[in-house]
Structure formats: C-alpha cells, structure tokens
Design a protein around this motif. Structure first.
Motif, PDB file in Angstrom:
ATOM      1  N   ASN A   1       1.099  14.989  -5.423  1.00  0.00           N
ATOM      2  CA  ASN A   1       2.512  15.063  -5.081  1.00  0.00           C
ATOM      3  C   ASN A   1       3.170  13.460  -4.792  1.00  0.00           C
ATOM      4  N   PRO A   2       2.931  12.873  -5.919  1.00  0.00           N
ATOM      5  CA  PRO A   2       3.263  11.278  -5.322  1.00  0.00           C
ATOM      6  C   PRO A   2       4.920  11.275  -5.125  1.00  0.00           C
ATOM      7  N   LEU A   3       5.244  10.077  -4.694  1.00  0.00           N
ATOM      8  CA  LEU A   3       6.528   9.756  -4.376  1.00  0.00           C
ATOM      9  C   LEU A   3       7.332   9.781  -5.743  1.00  0.00           C
ATOM     10  N   LEU A   4       8.784  10.267  -5.395  1.00  0.00           N
ATOM     11  CA  LEU A   4       9.616  10.132  -6.435  1.00  0.00           C
ATOM     12  C   LEU A   4      10.200   8.977  -6.555  1.00  0.00           C
ATOM     13  N   GLY A   5       9.670   7.913  -6.705  1.00  0.00           N
ATOM     14  CA  GLY A   5      10.147   6.554  -6.588  1.00  0.00           C
ATOM     15  C   GLY A   5       9.359   5.611  -6.033  1.00  0.00           C
ATOM     16  N   GLN A   6       9.938   4.528  -5.382  1.00  0.00           N
ATOM     17  CA  GLN A   6       8.939   3.335  -4.781  1.00  0.00           C
ATOM     18  C   GLN A   6       9.825   3.299  -3.366  1.00  0.00           C
ATOM     19  N   ALA A   7       8.487   3.155  -2.379  1.00  0.00           N
ATOM     20  CA  ALA A   7       9.062   2.990  -0.961  1.00  0.00           C
ATOM     21  C   ALA A   7       8.726   1.367  -0.767  1.00  0.00           C
ATOM     22  N   PHE A   8       9.470   0.910   0.320  1.00  0.00           N
ATOM     23  CA  PHE A   8       9.601  -0.274   0.764  1.00  0.00           C
ATOM     24  C   PHE A   8       9.939  -0.461   2.331  1.00  0.00           C
ATOM     25  N   LEU A   9       9.360  -1.672   2.788  1.00  0.00           N
ATOM     26  CA  LEU A   9       9.803  -1.857   4.314  1.00  0.00           C
ATOM     27  C   LEU A   9      10.874  -2.629   4.461  1.00  0.00           C
ATOM     28  N   HIS A  10      11.438  -3.485   3.488  1.00  0.00           N
ATOM     29  CA  HIS A  10      12.745  -4.100   3.610  1.00  0.00           C
ATOM     30  C   HIS A  10      13.912  -3.556   2.763  1.00  0.00           C
ATOM     31  N   ARG A  11      15.222  -3.773   3.334  1.00  0.00           N
ATOM     32  CA  ARG A  11      16.252  -3.102   2.767  1.00  0.00           C
ATOM     33  C   ARG A  11      16.483  -3.506   1.610  1.00  0.00           C
ATOM     34  N   SER A  12      16.041  -4.536   1.106  1.00  0.00           N
ATOM     35  CA  SER A  12      16.400  -5.050  -0.513  1.00  0.00           C
ATOM     36  C   SER A  12      15.607  -4.165  -1.622  1.00  0.00           C
ATOM     37  N   ARG A  13      14.754  -3.544  -1.032  1.00  0.00           N
ATOM     38  CA  ARG A  13      13.768  -2.469  -1.746  1.00  0.00           C
ATOM     39  C   ARG A  13      13.209  -3.359  -2.950  1.00  0.00           C
ATOM     40  N   VAL A  14      12.529  -4.718  -2.485  1.00  0.00           N
ATOM     41  CA  VAL A  14      11.721  -5.434  -3.043  1.00  0.00           C
ATOM     42  C   VAL A  14      10.532  -5.546  -2.624  1.00  0.00           C
ATOM     43  N   PRO A  15       9.419  -5.903  -2.826  1.00  0.00           N
ATOM     44  CA  PRO A  15       8.112  -6.066  -2.069  1.00  0.00           C
ATOM     45  C   PRO A  15       8.371  -7.177  -1.005  1.00  0.00           C
ATOM     46  N   LEU A  16       7.785  -6.863   0.271  1.00  0.00           N
ATOM     47  CA  LEU A  16       8.205  -7.889   1.415  1.00  0.00           C
ATOM     48  C   LEU A  16       8.053  -9.207   1.052  1.00  0.00           C
ATOM     49  N   SER A  17       6.985  -9.623   0.385  1.00  0.00           N
ATOM     50  CA  SER A  17       6.515 -10.995   0.009  1.00  0.00           C
ATOM     51  C   SER A  17       7.517 -11.684  -0.786  1.00  0.00           C
TER      52      SER A  17
ATOM     53  N   ALA B   1       0.747  -1.051  -0.034  1.00  0.00           N
ATOM     54  CA  ALA B   1      -0.136   0.234   0.000  1.00  0.00           C
ATOM     55  C   ALA B   1       0.834   1.143   0.066  1.00  0.00           C
ATOM     56  N   ILE B   2       2.021   1.065   0.677  1.00  0.00           N
ATOM     57  CA  ILE B   2       3.046   2.408   0.551  1.00  0.00           C
ATOM     58  C   ILE B   2       3.684   2.649  -0.535  1.00  0.00           C
ATOM     59  N   ARG B   3       3.763   1.771  -1.634  1.00  0.00           N
ATOM     60  CA  ARG B   3       4.856   1.692  -2.624  1.00  0.00           C
ATOM     61  C   ARG B   3       4.913   3.114  -3.166  1.00  0.00           C
ATOM     62  N   ALA B   4       3.492   3.763  -3.563  1.00  0.00           N
ATOM     63  CA  ALA B   4       3.954   4.966  -4.375  1.00  0.00           C
ATOM     64  C   ALA B   4       3.871   6.055  -3.167  1.00  0.00           C
ATOM     65  N   GLY B   5       4.024   5.913  -1.856  1.00  0.00           N
ATOM     66  CA  GLY B   5       4.348   7.000  -0.855  1.00  0.00           C
ATOM     67  C   GLY B   5       2.841   7.441  -0.244  1.00  0.00           C
ATOM     68  N   ASN B   6       3.345   8.601   0.462  1.00  0.00           N
ATOM     69  CA  ASN B   6       2.086   9.061   1.283  1.00  0.00           C
ATOM     70  C   ASN B   6       0.929   9.321   0.777  1.00  0.00           C
ATOM     71  N   ALA B   7      -0.138   8.586   1.436  1.00  0.00           N
ATOM     72  CA  ALA B   7      -1.600   8.550   0.894  1.00  0.00           C
ATOM     73  C   ALA B   7      -2.113   9.998   0.524  1.00  0.00           C
ATOM     74  N   ARG B   8      -1.676  10.809   1.519  1.00  0.00           N
ATOM     75  CA  ARG B   8      -1.926  12.375   1.226  1.00  0.00           C
ATOM     76  C   ARG B   8      -1.441  13.085   0.267  1.00  0.00           C
ATOM     77  N   ALA B   9      -0.076  12.902   0.212  1.00  0.00           N
ATOM     78  CA  ALA B   9       0.563  13.257  -1.077  1.00  0.00           C
ATOM     79  C   ALA B   9       0.262  12.892  -2.460  1.00  0.00           C
ATOM     80  N   ASN B  10      -0.185  11.702  -2.377  1.00  0.00           N
ATOM     81  CA  ASN B  10      -0.677  11.003  -3.704  1.00  0.00           C
ATOM     82  C   ASN B  10      -2.222  11.650  -4.129  1.00  0.00           C
ATOM     83  N   ALA B  11      -2.818  12.006  -2.948  1.00  0.00           N
ATOM     84  CA  ALA B  11      -4.399  12.456  -3.058  1.00  0.00           C
ATOM     85  C   ALA B  11      -4.067  13.902  -3.637  1.00  0.00           C
ATOM     86  N   THR B  12      -3.061  14.772  -3.034  1.00  0.00           N
ATOM     87  CA  THR B  12      -2.855  16.320  -3.532  1.00  0.00           C
ATOM     88  C   THR B  12      -2.247  16.254  -4.943  1.00  0.00           C
TER      89      THR B  12
END
Length: 288
Positions: A217-233, A204-215
C-alpha cells in the motif's frame, strides 16, 4: 518553569518530565543534561525522561506501527497535501500519561479513582494564551503558571539570559517539518552529521510509510520534509525564488518560511496545532 520552581518564584514541583522522541538535536540533550545538573538536582527536583521509542527508527521499520509525522506530500496529479500529525500524541503525550499513572500508583489498565490527580504545568506564555487547554483526562489537571505571572516570550528570554541560559534550544525532532529555512541552515552549517541524518531520512520516506510499502500500500505521491516538496539536499533553504514563494503563499507567511513555527514542540501546545490542509493523507500518505 523549572528554573522558577528551583529559585522559589513558583512552588517547588515534585517532578519535571521530558518526553524524548529519540530524535532530538544533540543541543537539546546537552541542554537537558545541563539543566538537570545545574538547576534541577540542586533544587531537589527529579527530571524524568520518558519515551515511546525512537521516532526515526520506527518510521523506517516496516514491522512497526508508525504514528505519522506531518509530512509534505506531492500527489501524482501535482497537487499538494500533508500526512496527518500523530507524532505528538504517540511520542509525547502517551509516554507522559503512562508515567503519571505510574506515579499516582494506578498504571494502565487500572482505573484512576475520581479525585486522584496531578497538577501539570504547561509552559504557555501570554503570547500564545489561545493554546492553553485541558489535558483531556481527569487524573491530569493542566495549569499555566506563565499565564498567571503574565509573562511573555520576551520575559522568558530575559529571565533565561540572566541565568546564563540564553542559548536554550527549541525542543523538536531533528527532522521536524515545521522547521523554517533558518533552522535547516543551522543544522546543515553547524552539524554535518545531523544534516546527513535528516537528508538520508528525507530520501528514505519519499515513497511513504515503510510498513505500508511492505504490505503493498505505497504512498499515493511523494513525501518530503521541506515545504518546497523537493529533496532536502536540494531544497531552497538559502533563498526562495519568486515562483516558489508564490506557490507557498497559501501555506505560510514570510516569518514562518524563514524561522519556522515559533512555538516549540510541547505535548499540549504542539507547534503544528493549526487547521489541517484540504488534502490530508492517513498512514504516512495513504489517501484519506
């Protein structure tokens, strides 16, 4: 420290305060309930649970101002970055300060008179003495009883083991990015519901802040929880390839990759208190 105050080794405290982000592992809440029933209540020590909201829900709510987690960012040019860490201040320190002011009788925006203060214990052991610091406000004076006792992390573990509390879990958000592979595996292998929860949040956070996307101003890149920067699954939590290990070398050592940052998520000694990386992003990933 609660146990030491309860058994008389340390002076009896007036209150113990737990700052709840709303997204702790079930094991942490179960452990807190046990401490309250078996340790705190018999000793006459109230445990106060304070909160600024649910960090998971707030992160996905476009109408809510979100204090960003330190997420791993993969920029469009392939370079790595991280979002700024604001969650400790917003979800731990802020609600504790609010409760302390109420206990003193001077809720915000009232001014706390000079000379009126609480002594606040922070559980830093001698292994991490460099993390001991002031509260930043005059009405809270941080003390570090474990340093005064000369106790190390091992001393704490031995003491808790004697009390039957050897299974004390680390307090940190379920989806904390400072988890090591062992912690991610433990969630996956022992708690399918919690694993599904963090995997869904990671997506859900891949594209960044939900509020920023709604206004717009999407994320300049992709966000991840794991250091490898691939989907956690899909993250390499069972093993790390040679190429992945080489890419991660500037960021962490082998112990941190497997075990995570050793310190728990304490309000005044956050496990992520380390120098910010060169590429830092504000507001859940917007370029600084």
């Amino acid at each position: 420290m609660l146990c030491l105050a309860a058994d008389g080794t340390l002076p009896k405290i007036d209150y113990a305060v737990f700052a709840d982000t709303g997204w702790e592992p079930k094991a942490v809440y179960q452990h807190l309930d046990r401490l309250e029933k078996e340790i705190a209540e018999p000793a006459g020590i109230p445990i106060l649970r304070v909160s600024s909201g649910n960090i998971r829900n707030d992160a996905l709510d476009p109408s809510h101002r979100f204090a960003s987690m330190p997420l791993y960012i993969l920029n469009r040019d392939g370079k790595h970055g991280m979002t700024r860490r604001q969650c400790t201040g917003e979800y731990k320190i802020k609600p504790i300060k609010k409760k302390i002011r109420e206990l003193l009788g001077y809720p915000h925006p009232m001014r706390v008179p000079k000379g009126v203060f609480v002594e606040q214990w922070v559980g830093i052991s001698v292994d991490e003495f460099h993390r001991a610091k002031d509260s930043g406000v005059q009405y809270m004076r941080n003390l570090h009883p474990l340093l005064d006792l000369g106790w190390s992390r091992s001393d704490c573990v031995r003491y808790l083991t004697r009390l039957g509390l050897a299974d004390t879990p680390k307090s940190s958000c379920l989806g904390c990015t400072y988890h090591g592979n062992a912690q991610w595996r433990a969630i996956r292998d022992s708690s399918p519901d919690e694993w599904a929860d963090v995997v869904a949040f990671d997506a859900a956070i891949r594209a960044g802040n939900a509020r920023a996307n709604a206004t717009g101003n999407p994320l300049l890149g992709q966000a991840f929880l794991h250091r490898s920067r691939v989907p956690l699954s899909e993250a390499p939590i069972d093993h790390v390839t040679a190429a992945e290990w080489a890419a991660l070398q500037p960021e962490l050592d082998a112990d941190e990759l497997e075990s995570g940052v050793v310190d728990g998520c304490s309000p005044w000694s956050c496990r992520g208190e380390q120098p910010e990386p060169a590429a830092v992003h504000d507001e859940f990933g917007l370029a600084a």
